[in-house]
Design an enzyme around this catalytic site. Sequence first.
Site, PDB file in Angstrom:
ATOM      1  N   GLY A 146       4.322  -0.573  -1.285  1.00  0.00           N
ATOM      2  CA  GLY A 146       3.866  -0.598  -2.172  1.00  0.00           C
ATOM      3  C   GLY A 146       4.557  -0.575  -3.236  1.00  0.00           C
ATOM      4  O   GLY A 146       5.154  -1.349  -4.600  1.00  0.00           O
TER       5      GLY A 146
ATOM      6  N   TYR B 121       0.953  -1.287   0.456  1.00  0.00           N
ATOM      7  CA  TYR B 121      -0.102   0.303   0.136  1.00  0.00           C
ATOM      8  C   TYR B 121       0.619   1.620   0.090  1.00  0.00           C
ATOM      9  O   TYR B 121       1.786   1.148   0.806  1.00  0.00           O
ATOM     10  CB  TYR B 121      -0.867  -0.201   1.086  1.00  0.00           C
ATOM     11  N   CYS B 122       0.258   1.731  -1.026  1.00  0.00           N
ATOM     12  CA  CYS B 122       1.555   3.580  -0.777  1.00  0.00           C
ATOM     13  C   CYS B 122       3.035   3.205  -1.313  1.00  0.00           C
ATOM     14  O   CYS B 122       3.541   2.670  -1.735  1.00  0.00           O
ATOM     15  CB  CYS B 122       0.643   4.622  -0.085  1.00  0.00           C
ATOM     16  N   LEU B 123       4.284   3.740  -0.044  1.00  0.00           N
ATOM     17  CA  LEU B 123       4.963   3.877  -0.086  1.00  0.00           C
ATOM     18  C   LEU B 123       5.258   2.150   0.450  1.00  0.00           C
ATOM     19  O   LEU B 123       5.999   1.835  -0.538  1.00  0.00           O
ATOM     20  CB  LEU B 123       5.530   4.233   0.784  1.00  0.00           C
TER      21      LEU B 123
END
Length: 633
Positions: free
Chosen positions: A368, A364-366
């Site tokens: 990811g 998720y986000c960073l």
Amino acid sequence: MNMNNPSHANPQPKLHPATAASEPAIVPTPCNAISSRPFTERAIEREGIMTETNVLPSASDAARVYPVDRFLHALEARATGGISPSSALLAYLDWAVHLANSPGKQGELAAKALRKSIRLNTYAWRLPAGRAEGPCIEPLPQDRRFRAPEWRAFPFTLYYQSFLLLQQWWHVATHGVHGVSRHHEDVISFAARQILDVFSPSNFILTNPLVFSKTIAEGGANLVRGAQNFLEDWERAVLQKKPIGAEKFRVGKEVAITPGKVVYRNRLIELIQYEPATKTVHAEPVLIVPAWIMKYYILDLSPENSLVRYLVGKGHTVFMVSWRNPGAEDRDLGMNDYLDLGVMRALDAVRAIVSERAVHAVGYCLGGTLLAIAAAALGRDEKDWLASVTLLAAQTDFTEAGELMLLIDQSQIAYLEDLMWDQGYLDTKQMAGAFQLLRSNDLIWSRIVHDYLMGERRPMIDLMAWNADATRMPYRMHSEYLRRLFLDNDLAEGRYMVGDRHIALTDIRAPIFVVGAERDHVAPWQSVYKINLLTDTDVTFLLTSGGHNAGIVSEPGHPRRHYRIATHAHRDPYVAPETWYAATPTWEGSWWPAWQSWLAERSGGRGKPPPLGRPEAGYPPIAEAPGSYVLGD
């Protein structure tokens, strides 16, 4: 290989369910903690005597950086909220000098000012007689300040119409000046909006009809309540307390309560394995890597909107990385440490506990972005540890990284590095201030009006309480992240190294599921979509409604949710994001079931749940979920 080769492209979108099985199917350097001694003593200890012969190399080039300069910049940054005055001044001078040397553009602006004045005056004359055919200008779709019907009454309609016309004129003035760099144009336009928003008629009692009528009706009682609200917020800010109402959402009590055990811990992560909720489970486990800028429990909020609980209830064995909130002693932790101590150690533990099964990895986000790096490194080294890769609102190409690019240039990063060099980390308040500035209408001014002028309070919800529970980021890691990914785009352009060799996203062999959000200002969905240009595997792209956080926390039954989804094989032709959007049908409801079906179709058979931890392999249960790292301030 050439990343623009059309053989890496998207196919024409397929109708949902796009997840059908028949379709072709991401050693820390030790250091001492910063003490409370004076800065000069700490600087001399870390950097040596501050002489011309004893200087630090810049992170960006061979420039010499003196500790005394960094000390000065760190002091300045505390006063400017981390915004570089040099960066802002360069943007202003670029725009002002080019505009001063553009008489044609000046003439255009003068003509527009005259036309807008005539239009507004004509509207003002016709309004009292009821002959005005409509407003001079309508707000932008995302501008909710003037939606109430009270704004259409005289004289408030003139206030907001004047403001919108002025705002539109400044937009023209700050755009299209020949010779100004794109980045400086964006910065100066952003600065102009920030200044204008301060003077919006919605921010003042006498020019906001809603506040004005409420003040008259209540005899000013709303302002008294607003003053009390302001004092409460000020006290909590000074004492570094959480916002009012956040205490109702205690970690491990009201949120992050899915049962599980911490089965591994190192200096950077705790790994949580959740208890099964079904008699049989899918063979392949799910490992979730959240961003270290946030605490993991956004994916395990209240029971009704917990993604973890949803997956466990569908028969998946779920593991979660919980990042430790770093302090000054962690200043030298870098991106490779987050990769090694984070993703790789977690994968080792998960595979040991579930008997070497391939893993459905989710980032998720960073998290990811880091997972994409890990998946590319595993592919390069021919390790088939991953059954699939899921990237939630995660970017791999940073050329169009949204509004955050306003704060990314050489000057700004160097300035921020000097602040982090002194502190050892980027503080939560400094990060929160930057995000609030990017959405000042929604996060600053609307709150001032609602809480302090209207005298009301919005009820605290779990997502808001989580958002206030932010984390720090180590100096070295954040500097590397900003420079190597945001500024230099090394990952997308094949320059990123893991170990002593480069990686490329084309090395990822596992199928990829990517989620973007329509209103994501942190990771714009068009930027997330670029994964289609960078990989040589099958990619399923899903676009959900909502923003960076609310779009991901989108449980079944959540009202007003929809999504688009399509899959392409790696040999199919590329489809541009705008074409994809127009051609892909919309499905109502949560995207979670579509993704869970995609995972299930790429899993083996079901069997008995694995035990919580595996002591004989060195992974005994250590503590109850949610563990201790998530509780760290």
